[in-house]
Design an enzyme around this catalytic site. Structure first.
Site, PDB file in Angstrom:
ATOM      1  N   GLN A 243       0.831  -1.197   0.000  1.00  0.00           N
ATOM      2  CA  GLN A 243       0.000   0.000   0.000  1.00  0.00           C
ATOM      3  C   GLN A 243       0.871   1.256   0.000  1.00  0.00           C
ATOM      4  OE1 GLN A 243      -2.199  -0.557   3.653  1.00  0.00           O
ATOM      5  NE2 GLN A 243      -0.347  -1.000   4.770  1.00  0.00           N
ATOM      6  N   ASP A 351      -0.470 -12.134   6.653  1.00  0.00           N
ATOM      7  CA  ASP A 351      -1.852 -12.034   6.175  1.00  0.00           C
ATOM      8  C   ASP A 351      -2.752 -12.643   7.250  1.00  0.00           C
ATOM      9  OD1 ASP A 351      -4.345 -12.421   5.006  1.00  0.00           O
ATOM     10  OD2 ASP A 351      -3.530 -13.058   3.084  1.00  0.00           O
ATOM     11  N   ALA A 352      -3.614 -11.821   7.846  1.00  0.00           N
ATOM     12  CA  ALA A 352      -4.449 -12.287   8.955  1.00  0.00           C
ATOM     13  C   ALA A 352      -5.367 -13.424   8.532  1.00  0.00           C
ATOM     14  CB  ALA A 352      -5.271 -11.128   9.511  1.00  0.00           C
ATOM     15  N   ASP A 369      -9.488  -4.871  13.726  1.00  0.00           N
ATOM     16  CA  ASP A 369      -9.395  -3.466  13.299  1.00  0.00           C
ATOM     17  C   ASP A 369      -8.832  -3.377  11.889  1.00  0.00           C
ATOM     18  OD1 ASP A 369      -9.535  -0.715  13.500  1.00  0.00           O
ATOM     19  OD2 ASP A 369      -7.608  -0.519  14.516  1.00  0.00           O
TER      20      ASP A 369
END
Length: 507
Positions: A243, A351-352, A369
């Site tokens: 990002q 990566d969750a 979150d």
């Protein structure tokens, strides 16, 4: 003048040079396509829609360009070189131009698709013109060789773009680099003919110089585009493999933007993070092991670590560029009170979605979150499948909380989160808080057990006390619950609802 097959070109360049050109131009063409798709996803959200529509438009334009090539008359080499130089200028400068245009042009999609159509049309002319230059060779061999190099170039571009170009160069510099390659192809072919095409050679040198200057000035162009977009002084900006990270600072207000989306403003972030953390932890009998998913700025962790009974916090965030920034920069570490360096916290950059599904470890509370579901890569973190995997990581009596976008702007998206959690087997209670930087913002508590009405709250909160907390669970009619679908991996209903609602609100 009839189509030319210059003897000098055949003698000096031969098949190898022209086939190498096919490889380079096909690589450049696919990179421009990927740049436009990625940039549209970055600026407009909903990556599947943007990639689908941009690629479809680009391929259609290529077909139109190929069809139009039948009407191209004259010297095939001169036409090919001119097309290459136009593509070099338009494709090479496309990312910079679109970034600069986004905050200034009201009808940005018109500019985006107009540029995509024009570049695609020119790219569609390349292969037919190149085959004309090879017409003196065996037709079957020519066609198979050109198409082979064309497809190999496409493979190289598709692998290099996500693995090398985006992480290390970024979009603007990548565009200029491949524009330089396009111009280089034109100049290399012209160099084989030293006494001809003087005008094209001069134009090619100017185009190449402009693209090199753009490549050198890429960071400055990116900064100009961001200053125009954010309208706030930028104190830090970097492109990670995941990002674009931008920090702005005006007066006493520090703001974090990820891919152009506001994540927090330091003036009022305490409202958001107190509302996110304490209603959940206050409803757990003894919250010792706490999981935080997302929250790489350490602000949710700051609130969790205020609880005296917390023994260990596991924070899983995708981007090490964000967590390192907020751990190692003194002013940012002061904002999160050094939470990312606390000995009770374990930081995992992963990566969750995969991490949660991999299993191992159980928790008394989970703070979820994640960024808003602007595209399908984030939307998967709000699916029934993800919540079922998270459920397996919870101890009896555990409570989780999910940030769930604005129930005022996007009530359908907000209540989709509740519906999806319930489909995964949770009991839920939704609430909302007013955060000046965001407006009304929503959260959903979820547990496998009945959720207590009244939590324990810590002393010293700036925003949340017992009376305030009780009011958060009341919804006026315009934010009241409504029927919504379950967000699943195969439908991603949440992403569409979110995009539609925010699109109407902002546009």
């Amino acid at each position: 003048m009839a189509d030319a097959d210059p003897p000098a070109l055949r003698a000096r360049a031969g098949t190898a040079a022209l086939l190498a050109s096919a490889f380079v131009v096909s690589t450049c063409g696919l990179v421009y396509e990927l740049l436009a798709s990625t940039l549209a996803s970055y600026l407009l959200g909903d990556s599947v829609t943007q990639f689908s529509t941009v690629i479809g438009t680009y391929l259609f334009a290529m077909g139109v360009g190929s069809w139009c090539s039948r009407y191209a008359r004259g010297d095939a080499l001169r036409l090919f070189v001119r097309v290459e130089l136009l593509i070099a200028l338009l494709g090479g400068g496309s990312a910079a131009a679109l970034f600069l245009a986004f905050p200034l042009v009201e009808q940005f999609r018109v500019a985006l698709y107009g540029l995509v159509l024009l570049i695609g049309l020119l790219v569609g002319l390349e292969i037919p013109l190149l085959m004309r230059l090879l017409k003196g060779f065996d037709f079957r061999e020519t066609v198979s060789s050109v198409l082979t190099f064309d497809y190999v170039g496409a493979l190289v571009a598709s692998l290099a773009f996500p693995l090398l170009l985006m992480p290390h160069l970024g979009m603007i510099r990548t565009g200029f680099l491949f524009g330089i390659l396009n111009a280089g192809v034109a100049l290399a072919l012209l160099a084989l003919l030293p006494r001809r095409y003087a005008v094209e050679k001069a134009i090619g040198v100017l185009v190449l110089a402009a693209l090199v200057a753009g490549f050198v000035a890429s960071d400055r162009l990116q900064r100009w585009a961001e200053v125009a977009s954010y309208q706030e002084p930028i104190v830090y900006a970097v492109s990670s493999p995941y990002q674009r990270v931008v920090l702005t600072h005006r007066g006493d207000d520090l703001r974090l933007y990820l891919n152009g989306n506001l994540q927090f403003a330091s003036r009022d972030e305490y409202r958001y993070h107190e509302a996110l953390v304490h209603p959940a932890l206050g409803r757990v009998t003894d919250p010792r092991q706490v999981l935080i998913l997302g929250g790489g700025d350490g602000l949710a962790a700051r609130e969790v670590l205020r609880w005296p009974g917390v023994r260990h916090v596991t924070l899983v965030d995708l981007d090490p560029a964000v967590t390192k920034l907020f751990r190692d920069t003194p002013s940012l570490a002061a904002l999160n009170r050094g939470s990312l360096s606390d000995k009770r916290l374990t930081l995992i950059n992963a990566d969750a979605f995969r991490w949660v599904r991999a299993g191992g470890g159980r928790f008394d509370a989970a703070i979820v979150d994640f960024p808003d579901p602007v595209d399908y890569s984030v939307g998967k973190l709000y699916t029934e499948s993800f919540y079922r995997a998270l459920k397996a990581r919870l101890n009896p009596g555990a409570v989780i909380v999910v940030q769930s976008t604005s129930p005022y702007v996007a009530p359908g998206a907000f209540w989709t989160v509740s519906t999806t959690l319930e489909a995964a087997g949770f009991r839920t209670r939704a609430y909302h808080a007013y955060v000046p930087s965001f407006g009304e913002w929503g959260f959903v508590l979820a547990s496998l057990s009945p959720i207590p009405d009244h939590p324990r709250l810590l002393a010293g909160n700036k925003f949340l006390d017992a009376a305030t907390e009780a009011r958060l669970f009341a919804f006026p009619p315009d934010m009241a619950r409504r029927a919504t679908p379950v967000n699943r991996l195969d439908n991603q209903a949440l992403v569409r609802a979110f995009a539609d609602a925010w699109g109407r609100y902002e546009g």
